[in-house]
Design a protein around this motif. Structure first.
Motif, short mmCIF file in Angstrom:
data_model
loop_
_atom_site.label_atom_id
_atom_site.label_comp_id
_atom_site.label_asym_id
_atom_site.label_seq_id
_atom_site.Cartn_x
_atom_site.Cartn_y
_atom_site.Cartn_z
N ARG A 30 33.48 41.32 52.67
CA ARG A 30 34.39 41.93 51.75
C ARG A 30 35.42 41.11 51.56
NH1 ARG A 30 33.48 46.48 55.29
NH2 ARG A 30 35.46 45.98 56.61
N ARG A 31 35.73 40.16 52.53
CA ARG A 31 36.91 39.26 52.27
C ARG A 31 36.58 38.11 51.40
NH1 ARG A 31 38.87 34.30 53.80
NH2 ARG A 31 41.15 34.32 54.03
N LYS A 32 34.95 37.64 51.54
CA LYS A 32 34.60 36.84 50.61
C LYS A 32 34.66 36.96 48.96
CE LYS A 32 30.74 33.24 50.50
NZ LYS A 32 29.63 32.96 51.16
N LEU A 33 34.08 38.46 49.06
CA LEU A 33 33.90 39.15 47.71
C LEU A 33 35.59 39.08 47.15
CD1 LEU A 33 32.35 40.53 45.35
CD2 LEU A 33 32.75 42.70 46.67
N LEU A 34 36.53 39.42 47.93
CA LEU A 34 37.88 39.56 47.26
C LEU A 34 38.35 38.47 46.89
CD1 LEU A 34 40.44 41.23 46.93
CD2 LEU A 34 40.97 40.78 49.12
N VAL A 35 38.08 37.28 47.73
CA VAL A 35 38.40 35.88 47.20
C VAL A 35 37.93 35.46 45.94
CG1 VAL A 35 38.13 33.31 47.72
CG2 VAL A 35 38.82 35.13 49.70
N TYR A 36 36.80 35.81 45.69
CA TYR A 36 35.86 35.54 44.41
C TYR A 36 36.35 36.14 43.17
CZ TYR A 36 32.25 33.10 46.92
OH TYR A 36 31.24 32.21 47.61
N VAL A 37 36.73 37.66 43.55
CA VAL A 37 37.61 38.52 42.52
C VAL A 37 38.89 37.81 42.00
CG1 VAL A 37 38.41 40.50 42.00
CG2 VAL A 37 36.26 40.56 43.15
N CYS A 38 39.74 37.46 43.11
CA CYS A 38 40.95 37.07 43.01
C CYS A 38 41.04 35.61 42.15
CB CYS A 38 41.83 36.94 44.12
SG CYS A 38 41.94 38.39 44.90
N GLN A 39 40.00 34.75 42.35
CA GLN A 39 39.90 33.39 41.90
C GLN A 39 39.53 33.70 40.30
OE1 GLN A 39 36.82 31.62 43.94
NE2 GLN A 39 38.07 30.45 45.52
N PHE A 40 38.59 34.59 40.11
CA PHE A 40 38.01 35.05 38.61
C PHE A 40 39.48 35.43 37.80
CE2 PHE A 40 36.57 37.79 35.35
CZ PHE A 40 35.84 36.99 34.66
N ALA A 41 40.10 36.36 38.62
CA ALA A 41 41.25 37.01 37.78
C ALA A 41 42.20 35.98 37.61
CB ALA A 41 41.92 38.10 38.92
N PHE A 42 42.51 35.08 38.62
CA PHE A 42 43.48 33.95 38.28
C PHE A 42 43.14 33.16 37.24
CE2 PHE A 42 45.04 29.79 39.04
CZ PHE A 42 46.54 30.12 39.16
N GLY A 43 41.90 32.69 37.07
CA GLY A 43 41.48 31.94 35.94
C GLY A 43 41.66 32.70 34.60
N VAL A 44 41.22 33.80 34.42
CA VAL A 44 41.47 34.57 33.34
C VAL A 44 42.90 34.82 33.05
CG1 VAL A 44 41.09 36.84 32.39
CG2 VAL A 44 39.31 36.23 33.68
N ALA A 45 43.81 34.99 34.02
CA ALA A 45 45.04 35.11 33.67
C ALA A 45 45.76 33.98 33.34
CB ALA A 45 46.03 35.70 34.96
N PHE A 46 45.39 32.91 33.92
CA PHE A 46 45.90 31.52 33.37
C PHE A 46 45.49 31.29 31.68
CE2 PHE A 46 45.27 26.93 32.90
CZ PHE A 46 46.52 26.46 33.34
N LEU A 47 44.16 31.22 31.44
CA LEU A 47 43.65 31.22 30.20
C LEU A 47 44.42 31.79 29.19
CD1 LEU A 47 39.98 30.51 30.84
CD2 LEU A 47 41.67 28.72 30.40
N SER A 48 44.72 33.32 29.72
CA SER A 48 45.36 34.26 28.78
C SER A 48 46.49 33.81 28.39
CB SER A 48 45.22 35.59 29.25
OG SER A 48 43.95 36.03 29.55
N PHE A 49 47.42 33.60 29.38
CA PHE A 49 48.87 33.12 29.21
C PHE A 49 48.80 31.72 28.67
CE2 PHE A 49 52.45 30.44 30.80
CZ PHE A 49 53.55 31.25 30.46
N TRP A 50 47.81 31.04 28.88
CA TRP A 50 47.80 29.55 28.07
C TRP A 50 47.63 29.94 26.51
CZ3 TRP A 50 43.57 25.30 28.85
CH2 TRP A 50 43.80 24.19 27.85
#
Length: 278
Positions: A30-50
């Motif tokens: 579960r922790r590993k899956l959460l890390v992957y989800v957070c990594q993906f969310a961070f990338g999407v948020a960064f590109l959106s803000f950019w």
């Protein structure tokens, strides 16, 4: 008559331990899956803000935009420029990495094994290590020309010191008790090196390899900045001269992606080589 004994029931601990292990493994998953989800969310948020900030907060001339950058990458992919230039950069990086790693690993083992030799050459190695590798690039261009050989030399020189120092430290940290025990059992010098020293130092070596991968790429790109007509570094340098921000960011993203992929492959290799520690 054969009596079947349930060892777990006899011990009285099998079921609780099994449940605890399963719960622990499920928690890790579960922790590993959460890390992957957070990594993906961070990338999407960064590109959106950019994308949002480009043209609103900052002039696109300075930061471009994800849409323009990925459009440029798509154009390179269609016309073949991406493969042509990336293959040159990867080839120089791979050869430089292989040469620097091989020499660094070999000399690290040698110096780690023979302390007297290490003490004699220590000030010279320290002096060479202190030289900024960027300062060596013009010298390598003079020696090897403006072709791919000079880029390989820059990359190899950077990788060498990282792998050498990690290997040397790993060999020096090997427990002498293990070495003496192996010698008592009749192992030769090569046997001690193969069965004790190299496996014990492998964690240090793998760390050095992981750290040196980005530097190998940096060394190649630095060489391409200075003198080249092909490669990702050449594209970035040419785009900089033309004030083409889209191409500059596209080249940077390609380099970042390549570095991430190589580090991922090294992590897999690390897990395989160090599986005995699990």
């Amino acid at each position: 008559m054969t009596m079947r004994i349930d060892e777990g029931a006899a011990m009285g601990t099998s079921a609780p331990v099994s449940r605890a292990v399963k719960d622990f493994e499920a928690g890790l998953a579960r922790r590993k899956l959460l890390v992957y989800v957070c990594q993906f969310a961070f990338g999407v948020a960064f590109l959106s803000f950019w994308q949002w900030a480009s043209g609103r907060l900052i002039d696109p001339f300075f930061i471009s935009s994800p849409a323009a950058v990925f459009g440029k990458l798509y154009t390179w992919l269609l016309n073949g420029d991406l493969f042509n230039h990336l293959s040159i950069t990867l080839y120089a990086t791979a050869i430089g990495f292989a040469i620097g790693s091989a020499i660094g690993f070999s000399l690290g083992l040698l110096f780690g094994k023979f302390a007297f030799l290490a003490e004699v050459l220590d000030p010279y190695i320290t002096a060479l290590y202190s030289i900024p590798k960027l300062a060596l690039a013009p010298l390598f261009i003079i020696w090897f020309g403006i072709g791919i050989e000079s880029k390989i030399a820059v990359s190899a020189s950077i990788v060498f010191f990282v792998v050498f120092l990690n290997t040397f430290s790993g060999v020096r940290e090997v427990n002498p008790i293990f070495i003496h025990a192996t010698q008592i059992m009749g192992a030769s010098q090569w046997g001690v090196m193969r069965t004790v020293i190299i496996p014990s130092a492998m964690a240090w070596v793998i760390t050095g390899l992981k750290v040196s991968v980005p530097y190998a790429l940096v060394g190649t790109v630095i060489g391409e900045f200075m003198s080249a007509n092909r490669g990702i570094g050449f594209i970035i340098a040419q785009a900089t001269g033309l004030f083409d921000t889209n191409s500059v960011f596209a080249g940077i993203i390609v380099l970042a992606f390549v570095g991430a992929v190589i580090n991922g492959l090294l992590k897999i290799t690390e897990g395989h080589l160090l599986r005995w520690r699990a």
